[in-house]
Design a protein around this motif. Structure first.
Motif, PDB file in Angstrom:
ATOM      1  N   LEU A  53      -4.808  -2.799  65.627  1.00 31.43           N
ATOM      2  CA  LEU A  53      -4.046  -1.821  66.404  1.00 31.43           C
ATOM      3  C   LEU A  53      -2.565  -1.927  66.075  1.00 31.43           C
ATOM      4  O   LEU A  53      -1.857  -0.914  66.012  1.00 31.43           O
ATOM      5  CB  LEU A  53      -4.286  -2.046  67.899  1.00 31.43           C
ATOM      6  N   GLU A  54      -2.082  -3.152  65.856  1.00 26.30           N
ATOM      7  CA  GLU A  54      -0.663  -3.332  65.530  1.00 26.30           C
ATOM      8  C   GLU A  54      -0.304  -2.648  64.210  1.00 26.30           C
ATOM      9  O   GLU A  54       0.762  -2.034  64.077  1.00 26.30           O
ATOM     10  CB  GLU A  54      -0.326  -4.828  65.461  1.00 26.30           C
ATOM     11  N   THR A  55      -1.200  -2.735  63.226  1.00 26.30           N
ATOM     12  CA  THR A  55      -0.958  -2.069  61.951  1.00 26.30           C
ATOM     13  C   THR A  55      -0.922  -0.552  62.131  1.00 26.30           C
ATOM     14  O   THR A  55      -0.061   0.143  61.575  1.00 26.30           O
ATOM     15  CB  THR A  55      -2.039  -2.452  60.927  1.00 26.30           C
ATOM     16  N   LEU A  56      -1.853  -0.026  62.907  1.00 29.63           N
ATOM     17  CA  LEU A  56      -1.879   1.412  63.142  1.00 29.63           C
ATOM     18  C   LEU A  56      -0.638   1.863  63.894  1.00 29.63           C
ATOM     19  O   LEU A  56      -0.060   2.925  63.585  1.00 29.63           O
ATOM     20  CB  LEU A  56      -3.139   1.795  63.920  1.00 29.63           C
ATOM     21  N   ASP A  57      -0.199   1.079  64.876  1.00 33.99           N
ATOM     22  CA  ASP A  57       1.004   1.438  65.630  1.00 33.99           C
ATOM     23  C   ASP A  57       2.237   1.437  64.727  1.00 33.99           C
ATOM     24  O   ASP A  57       3.126   2.289  64.869  1.00 33.99           O
ATOM     25  CB  ASP A  57       1.206   0.479  66.810  1.00 33.99           C
ATOM     26  N   ARG A  58       2.316   0.478  63.827  1.00 36.64           N
ATOM     27  CA  ARG A  58       3.462   0.452  62.902  1.00 36.64           C
ATOM     28  C   ARG A  58       3.431   1.674  61.995  1.00 36.64           C
ATOM     29  O   ARG A  58       4.461   2.287  61.720  1.00 36.64           O
ATOM     30  CB  ARG A  58       3.451  -0.818  62.051  1.00 36.64           C
ATOM     31  N   PHE A  59       2.245   2.056  61.529  1.00 35.41           N
ATOM     32  CA  PHE A  59       2.122   3.237  60.691  1.00 35.41           C
ATOM     33  C   PHE A  59       2.558   4.486  61.458  1.00 35.41           C
ATOM     34  O   PHE A  59       3.273   5.347  60.917  1.00 35.41           O
ATOM     35  CB  PHE A  59       0.686   3.381  60.199  1.00 35.41           C
ATOM     36  N   VAL A  60       2.150   4.581  62.711  1.00 34.17           N
ATOM     37  CA  VAL A  60       2.564   5.717  63.546  1.00 34.17           C
ATOM     38  C   VAL A  60       4.086   5.758  63.664  1.00 34.17           C
ATOM     39  O   VAL A  60       4.717   6.820  63.524  1.00 34.17           O
ATOM     40  CB  VAL A  60       1.913   5.625  64.938  1.00 34.17           C
ATOM     41  N   ALA A  61       4.691   4.593  63.882  1.00 37.98           N
ATOM     42  CA  ALA A  61       6.151   4.528  64.004  1.00 37.98           C
ATOM     43  C   ALA A  61       6.821   4.956  62.697  1.00 37.98           C
ATOM     44  O   ALA A  61       7.835   5.677  62.717  1.00 37.98           O
ATOM     45  CB  ALA A  61       6.585   3.116  64.396  1.00 37.98           C
ATOM     46  N   VAL A  62       6.278   4.520  61.575  1.00 35.63           N
ATOM     47  CA  VAL A  62       6.834   4.889  60.272  1.00 35.63           C
ATOM     48  C   VAL A  62       6.728   6.398  60.060  1.00 35.63           C
ATOM     49  O   VAL A  62       7.699   7.048  59.626  1.00 35.63           O
ATOM     50  CB  VAL A  62       6.103   4.126  59.142  1.00 35.63           C
ATOM     51  N   MET A  63       5.576   6.977  60.361  1.00 36.98           N
ATOM     52  CA  MET A  63       5.396   8.413  60.162  1.00 36.98           C
ATOM     53  C   MET A  63       6.309   9.218  61.078  1.00 36.98           C
ATOM     54  O   MET A  63       6.837  10.267  60.684  1.00 36.98           O
ATOM     55  CB  MET A  63       3.933   8.788  60.389  1.00 36.98           C
ATOM     56  N   HIS A  64       6.512   8.740  62.304  1.00 34.39           N
ATOM     57  CA  HIS A  64       7.446   9.430  63.201  1.00 34.39           C
ATOM     58  C   HIS A  64       8.875   9.318  62.679  1.00 34.39           C
ATOM     59  O   HIS A  64       9.651  10.283  62.743  1.00 34.39           O
ATOM     60  CB  HIS A  64       7.349   8.847  64.616  1.00 34.39           C
ATOM     61  N   GLU A  65       9.239   8.153  62.181  1.00 34.54           N
ATOM     62  CA  GLU A  65      10.590   7.977  61.658  1.00 34.54           C
ATOM     63  C   GLU A  65      10.828   8.873  60.451  1.00 34.54           C
ATOM     64  O   GLU A  65      11.908   9.468  60.312  1.00 34.54           O
ATOM     65  CB  GLU A  65      10.843   6.515  61.281  1.00 34.54           C
ATOM     66  N   ILE A  66       9.824   8.997  59.580  1.00 40.70           N
ATOM     67  CA  ILE A  66       9.970   9.867  58.413  1.00 40.70           C
ATOM     68  C   ILE A  66      10.114  11.325  58.849  1.00 40.70           C
ATOM     69  O   ILE A  66      10.936  12.072  58.289  1.00 40.70           O
ATOM     70  CB  ILE A  66       8.782   9.677  57.460  1.00 40.70           C
ATOM     71  N   ALA A  67       9.340  11.746  59.841  1.00 39.94           N
ATOM     72  CA  ALA A  67       9.459  13.115  60.348  1.00 39.94           C
ATOM     73  C   ALA A  67      10.853  13.358  60.927  1.00 39.94           C
ATOM     74  O   ALA A  67      11.444  14.436  60.740  1.00 39.94           O
ATOM     75  CB  ALA A  67       8.386  13.377  61.407  1.00 39.94           C
ATOM     76  N   GLU A  68      11.395  12.359  61.613  1.00 41.50           N
ATOM     77  CA  GLU A  68      12.742  12.487  62.181  1.00 41.50           C
ATOM     78  C   GLU A  68      13.795  12.524  61.078  1.00 41.50           C
ATOM     79  O   GLU A  68      14.760  13.299  61.135  1.00 41.50           O
ATOM     80  CB  GLU A  68      12.987  11.315  63.141  1.00 41.50           C
ATOM     81  N   ARG A  69      13.604  11.699  60.045  1.00 40.32           N
ATOM     82  CA  ARG A  69      14.550  11.678  58.926  1.00 40.32           C
ATOM     83  C   ARG A  69      14.524  13.002  58.161  1.00 40.32           C
ATOM     84  O   ARG A  69      15.530  13.411  57.571  1.00 40.32           O
ATOM     85  CB  ARG A  69      14.226  10.526  57.979  1.00 40.32           C
ATOM     86  N   ALA A  70      13.367  13.680  58.159  1.00 43.99           N
ATOM     87  CA  ALA A  70      13.276  14.980  57.491  1.00 43.99           C
ATOM     88  C   ALA A  70      14.211  15.994  58.135  1.00 43.99           C
ATOM     89  O   ALA A  70      14.758  16.869  57.455  1.00 43.99           O
ATOM     90  CB  ALA A  70      11.833  15.480  57.522  1.00 43.99           C
ATOM     91  N   THR A  71      14.410  15.885  59.447  1.00 45.94           N
ATOM     92  CA  THR A  71      15.322  16.799  60.144  1.00 45.94           C
ATOM     93  C   THR A  71      16.777  16.355  60.005  1.00 45.94           C
ATOM     94  O   THR A  71      17.682  17.189  59.962  1.00 45.94           O
ATOM     95  CB  THR A  71      14.965  16.875  61.634  1.00 45.94           C
ATOM     96  N   ARG A  72      16.991  15.061  59.916  1.00 42.98           N
ATOM     97  CA  ARG A  72      18.360  14.514  59.924  1.00 42.98           C
ATOM     98  C   ARG A  72      18.937  14.373  58.527  1.00 42.98           C
ATOM     99  O   ARG A  72      20.121  14.667  58.315  1.00 42.98           O
ATOM    100  CB  ARG A  72      18.332  13.157  60.634  1.00 42.98           C
ATOM    101  N   ASP A  73      18.157  13.914  57.581  1.00 35.54           N
ATOM    102  CA  ASP A  73      18.674  13.637  56.242  1.00 35.54           C
ATOM    103  C   ASP A  73      17.596  13.900  55.194  1.00 35.54           C
ATOM    104  O   ASP A  73      17.081  12.976  54.551  1.00 35.54           O
ATOM    105  CB  ASP A  73      19.148  12.180  56.162  1.00 35.54           C
ATOM    106  N   PRO A  74      17.219  15.170  54.991  1.00 36.09           N
ATOM    107  CA  PRO A  74      16.129  15.472  54.049  1.00 36.09           C
ATOM    108  C   PRO A  74      16.434  15.032  52.618  1.00 36.09           C
ATOM    109  O   PRO A  74      15.529  14.693  51.870  1.00 36.09           O
ATOM    110  CB  PRO A  74      15.973  16.988  54.151  1.00 36.09           C
ATOM    111  N   ALA A  75      17.710  15.006  52.236  1.00 36.26           N
ATOM    112  CA  ALA A  75      18.070  14.604  50.870  1.00 36.26           C
ATOM    113  C   ALA A  75      17.650  13.171  50.593  1.00 36.26           C
ATOM    114  O   ALA A  75      17.230  12.843  49.476  1.00 36.26           O
ATOM    115  CB  ALA A  75      19.571  14.777  50.650  1.00 36.26           C
ATOM    116  N   ALA A  76      17.761  12.299  51.611  1.00 35.76           N
ATOM    117  CA  ALA A  76      17.367  10.905  51.428  1.00 35.76           C
ATOM    118  C   ALA A  76      15.870  10.791  51.166  1.00 35.76           C
ATOM    119  O   ALA A  76      15.429   9.974  50.345  1.00 35.76           O
ATOM    120  CB  ALA A  76      17.753  10.086  52.656  1.00 35.76           C
TER     121      ALA A  76
END
Length: 546
Positions: free
Chosen positions: A492-515
């Protein structure tokens, strides 16, 4: 390129900017700048006269024996020594170990590669496959010296028969794709035996199938017809019925499909195929999602192949060896490849009862079918009875789990996939919003449409977090597809970390898509020109530059 010239790594990346923990082993100080370097070619370490092994001088008897052998013809002899690298054993060992650490692996981190099922392989499987009496067994050993090996193959076929509900199983195919080939060759032989070989020329394939299905049908000489999916992601039953006819040889359907969806009309699908006189083929690649819950044979399927790596935990990738056993119904059993492993003497039920209790059965004898036993057999698909090491691993996995454990495998795989489905629907589009099985397919179309960030950019960004990306752009019927399969082996910890990573990437897409478009930044190499690498691979060493 200097590390300092590359974009800064994301906040959630592993420490020290290194996604794998390799540290300084893959860095080098050149001209005052720290550079990340890929391990150089082995030729860079080559020194004339250096050797990693020294062969003993042949004895006088060996030299005398060699002198009596006929000489090789001149055209078979080299005119010059092979230009192989000349290195020490230690240099060779370090080189290939460093190369291995450049790769991602399930033993190093999360590997949610959809459809491929990169699940953890328990080490007890490897232990069993390396037991001396089994690992040193040779296919040319006579049956009286191979009773243990033959018994395991017979027992594995019986287990797969029970798991699938099929009448008989061949272990011979060396991969899932070869299992498909075997299945369609048997379907063709069946139609020919009924005088319909020339009439039945087409194979129907849903648009959510594995890509190997239409490829296999073409190899066997059939024309493929694609059947579309309906709005719920299942096969369009009306389109299937319209396509079925006297020219249909088979339907090849993956169930659950590559969308991770179980075909809830499967009874009607099989009935329609049989009504047309065709063969119902189930691609069993995703059997790991339905163990103990659904049996292809009970549903009326005529043939199914097993991908042992996807369901029964044998190694996956690296060029093989693999294993793709195939199970068939009674009407296709006469066409199975030869030879099958047989219980020549003894009671099947007694042998199985003793085996489950950890005992051999006195008086039981095993062997292989004699050539020509089944006149309608399609013959050999490959030498001997298949890749025995893979059979050992699968047998160990099945016996380690037992029937209740195999049901739990599927329960956990389905639970993990649906956990990610629910947790990530706020950040990524879900084309088919329904209960999935072993995998879930999202779409990055929102990120592409609103921020110019493609699914490829998302996949590259995932690498910066030390996670292997999911499968992307497949199935083809999903725009900007992200095909995620967590498998049943992750915490479950691995899945939760993956969820956090995917959410962070989605947020970065709105904030800094060039990165994101510049990712990855923490791997040994950055964004590569993949199209050029695939179309114009450079696989030769240029000795002129050495």
């Amino acid at each position: 390129m200097s590390v300092t010239e590359r974009p800064a790594p994301p906040a959630g990346a592993p420490p020290d900017g290194d996604a794998s923990g390799r540290g300084a082993a893959f860095s080098s100080l050149v001209g005052g700048d720290e550079l990340r370097v890929v391990q150089p070619l082995i030729f860079a370490s080559s020194r004339p006269g250096r050797r990693d092994v020294r062969f003993p001088k042949p004895s006088e008897a060996a030299q005398a024996a060699a002198a009596s052998q006929p000489e090789l013809p001149a055209e078979a002899l080299r005119t010059a020594a092979a230009r192989l690298p000349e290195v020490s054993e230690l240099d060779l060992l370090r080189h290939f170990n460093r190369l291995s650490h450049l790769n991602h692996a399930i033993d190093l981190g999360f590997y949610p590669l959809g459809s491929c099922t990169m699940k953890y392989n328990p080490k007890v499987n490897e232990w069993a496959a390396r037991l001396p009496g089994l690992s040193e067994s040779h296919p040319l050993d006579p049956p009286e010296l191979s009773q243990g090996s033959l018994e395991i193959q017979w027992l594995l076929a019986e287990l797969l028969r029970e798991i699938s509900g099929m009448a008989a199983v061949s272990l011979q195919p060396a991969a899932g794709a070869q299992g498909e080939l075997t299945g369609l060759l048997m379907a063709r032989a069946y139609h020919r035996s009924r005088g319909e070989g020339e009439q039945r020329t087409t194979v129907l394939v849903p648009d959510s199938s594995h890509g190997t299905n239409p490829a296999t049908a073409t190899m066997v000489g059939y024309r493929t017809i694609t059947i579309p999916s309906n709005e719920r992601g299942g096969i369009d039953l009306a389109a299937l019925r319209d396509a079925l006819g006297p020219d249909t040889a088979a339907l090849m359907i993956t169930n659950p499909s590559t969308l991770g969806i179980f075909e809830d009309q499967i009874d009607q699908v099989v009935a329609a195929v049989h009504e047309a006189g065709a063969i119902a083929y189930m691609d069993g690649a995703n059997l790991n999602a339905i163990l103990g819950r659904f049996r292809a044979g009970d549903a009326g399927f005529d043939v199914m192949h097993f991908n042992l790596h996807k369901t029964f935990s044998t190694p996956h990738g690296g060029g093989g060896p693999g294993a793709g056993p195939v199970g068939v119904s009674e009407r296709l059993a006469p066409f199975l490849p030869e030879p099958l492993t047989l219980l020549a003497e003894g009671s099947p039920e007694e042998v199985k009862r003793n085996a489950w209790a950890g005992r051999t059965t006195p008086g039981a004898r095993f062997g292989l079918e004699a050539d020509g036993t089944r006149a309608q057999s399609i013959g050999k698909i490959r030498a001997f009875a298949g890749n025995f090491g893979m059979h050992l691993r699968a047998y160990t996995y099945i016996r380690s789990n037992g029937d209740a454990g195999l049901r739990e495998v599927s329960d956990d795989a389905v639970l993990a996939a649906n956990y990610l489905r629910v947790r990530l629907t706020d950040a990524y589009d879900l084309p088919y919003d329904r209960i999935c099985k072993h995998e879930v397919v999202f779409s990055g179309r929102r990120q592409k449409r609103e921020h110019g960030v493609t699914t490829l950019d998302i996949a590259k960004a995932i690498l910066d977090y030390g996670i292997h990306p999911p499968t992307i752009y497949f199935p083809l019927i999903v725009e900007e597809a992200l095909m995620i399969e967590p498998t049943e082996t992750e915490s479950l910890e691995t899945l939760d970390r993956f969820v956090a990573v995917m959410h962070e990437i989605a947020e970065r897409a709105t904030r800094d898509p060039a990165a994101l478009r510049a990712a990855p930044t923490t791997t040994p190499v950055g964004r590569l020109d993949e199209a050029s690498a695939a179309r114009r691979p450079d696989l030769r060493h240029d000795f002129r530059t050495s």
